[in-house]
Design an enzyme around this catalytic site. Structure first.
Site, short mmCIF file in Angstrom:
data_model
loop_
_atom_site.label_atom_id
_atom_site.label_comp_id
_atom_site.label_asym_id
_atom_site.label_seq_id
_atom_site.Cartn_x
_atom_site.Cartn_y
_atom_site.Cartn_z
N THR A 99 0.85 -1.18 0.00
CA THR A 99 0.00 0.00 0.00
C THR A 99 0.89 1.24 0.00
O THR A 99 1.59 1.51 0.98
CB THR A 99 -0.92 0.01 1.23
N LYS A 175 -6.93 1.38 -3.48
CA LYS A 175 -6.53 0.75 -2.21
C LYS A 175 -6.54 1.76 -1.07
O LYS A 175 -6.91 1.42 0.06
CB LYS A 175 -5.14 0.13 -2.35
N LYS A 243 0.61 3.84 9.13
CA LYS A 243 1.14 4.19 7.80
C LYS A 243 0.02 4.51 6.81
O LYS A 243 0.04 5.56 6.15
CB LYS A 243 1.97 3.03 7.25
#
Length: 304
Positions: A99, A175, A243
Site C-alpha cells: 500500500t 486501495k 502508515k
C-alpha cells in the site's frame, strides 16, 4: 498441470508467505526472498526456493511480486543494492502490492520502464487467510502488456482481479480508499466493544448480537474475536494503519479535502503505537481505550 513458470515473491510476511504458498500449489516454481530466516525455512519446507537477496531471487523469473510493507521497502527491494530490477530480464513484470501513494506507484513504474521492465500497480486485500487460500482481491492498474505478463500469478493468488485502468497509480488510489474505510471500521469496532465493556455488558454476548444486527461490519466481525480471546498476535499490525491512514491524511491535505473521521482514527492508531503496541494486532486499539478508561479486557491480567 503445473505451469512450471518461475515466479519470485519478495517479502514473506503474513501476506507474502500465503501468496507464495498459493503459487507453489498452482505448480509454479516459486522463489521467495525475505530477511526473516524463519519465513525462508517455512517456504523451503513447503516447496519454495529461499533467497536472501532480491537480485538472486528474481533470476530467471518472468514475474516478480513485491509484497513488502511500504514505499521505502518497495524502493529498496527494487532499486537498491542487490535490488530486483537490475537482475530482471526486459519484458518481465513487477507486480507491486504494497500500500503506497499513487504518486509513488507512478514513479516506480517510470523507473522500471527505463530498464524495459513492465510494472503492474496491484495492491491486495483479503488478509492472511485469503492469501493462503489464493482468494485475494487485487486492485490493479497498468498497461495491457503488464496485465498479460502478470496473469499466471494473478490467476494463482486471487479470487477477484479488478482491472482499473491503463495507468499506474489508479490501483493504489482504490486501495487507499479501501484503507480509509478499513482503518475507520477497525477503530470504530474497538471503540464500540470497549464502550460495551464500560456499560458492564458481556462483550461476548455483544459480539453475538451485533454480528447479527445492522451495526455489524466485516472488521467488527473479523477483529473483535481477537479482543474476546485476549490474543493480539499480529494478523495486521497497528503500524500498518498508522502508515496507511497517514497516506490518506497526506493526500487529503494536498488536495485540500477534509477527512475528519479518518483523522480521528489515525490518532487512535498513533496513540496505540506510541503506547508500545505498534507490532501487535491492530485490534490493540481496544486495549488502548480500555487502559485509558481503566477497564479490564480478556487477557489483561497478564499485562497484555
Amino acid at each position: 498441470m503445473p505451469t512450471l513458470e518461475k515466479i519470485a515473491v519478495i517479502g514473506l510476511g503474513s501476506m507474502g508467505l500465503g501468496i507464495a504458498r498459493s503459487l507453489v500449489r498452482a505448480g509454479h516454481v516459486t522463489a521467495g526472498c525475505d530477511v526473516n530466516e524463519t519465513a525462508l525455512k517455512t517456504l523451503e519446507a513447503e516447496g519454495g526456493q529461499p533467497f536472501a537477496k532480491p537480485a538472486t531471487a528474481v533470476e530467471g523469473a518472468g514475474i516478480v511480486l513485491v509484497v513488502v510493507v511500504n514505499a521505502e521497502q518497495t524502493e529498496t527491494v527494487l532499486f537498491g543494492r542487490d535490488g530486483a530490477i537490475a537482475a530482471m530480464k526486459p519484458g518481465s513484470v513487477v507486480v507491486s502490492s504494497a500500500t503506497i501513494s499513487p504518486t509513488e506507484a507512478k514513479a516506480f513504474a517510470a523507473r522500471a520502464a527505463e530498464r524495459g521492465i513492465l510494472y503492474l500497480d496491484a495492491p491486495i486485500s483479503g488478509g492472511s487467510a485469503k492469501a493462503n487460500s489464493g482468494q485475494l482481491t487485487v486492485m490493479a492498474s497498468g498497461t495491457p502488456e503488464s496485465f498479460a505478463a502478470a496473469r499466471p500469478a494473478l490467476d494463482a493468488i486471487a479470487q477477484t482481479v479488478y482491472e482499473l485502468g491503463d495507468a499506474p497509480g489508479i490501483g493504489s488510489s482504490f486501495k487507499i480508499v479501501n484503507q480509509h474505510l478499513a482503518g475507520v471500521h477497525i477503530a470504530a469496532a474497538c471503540e464500540a466493544i470497549t464502550f460495551a465493556k464500560s456499560l458492564d455488558l458481556d462483550i461476548s454476548r455483544v459480539f453475538e448480537v451485533i454480528t447479527k444486527s445492522a451495526g455489524n461490519s466485516w472488521m467488527f466481525e473479523n477483529r473483535i474475536p481477537h479482543v474476546l480471546a485476549g490474543d493480539y498476535k499480529p494478523h495486521s499490525a497497528v503500524s500498518i494503519f498508522t502508515k496507511d491512514l497517514g497516506i490518506v491524511s497526506d493526500i487529503g491535505r494536498k488536495q485540500k479535502f477534509p477527512l475528519p473521521i479518518a483523522s480521528a482514527a489515525l490518532q487512535l492508531f498513533v496513540m496505540t503505537e506510541a503506547a508500545g503496541m505498534g507490532k501487535d494486532d491492530d485490534a490493540s486499539v481496544a486495549r488502548l481505550l480500555a487502559g485509558i478508561a481503566g477497564l479490564d479486557l480478556p487477557g489483561s491480567e497478564d499485562g497484555r
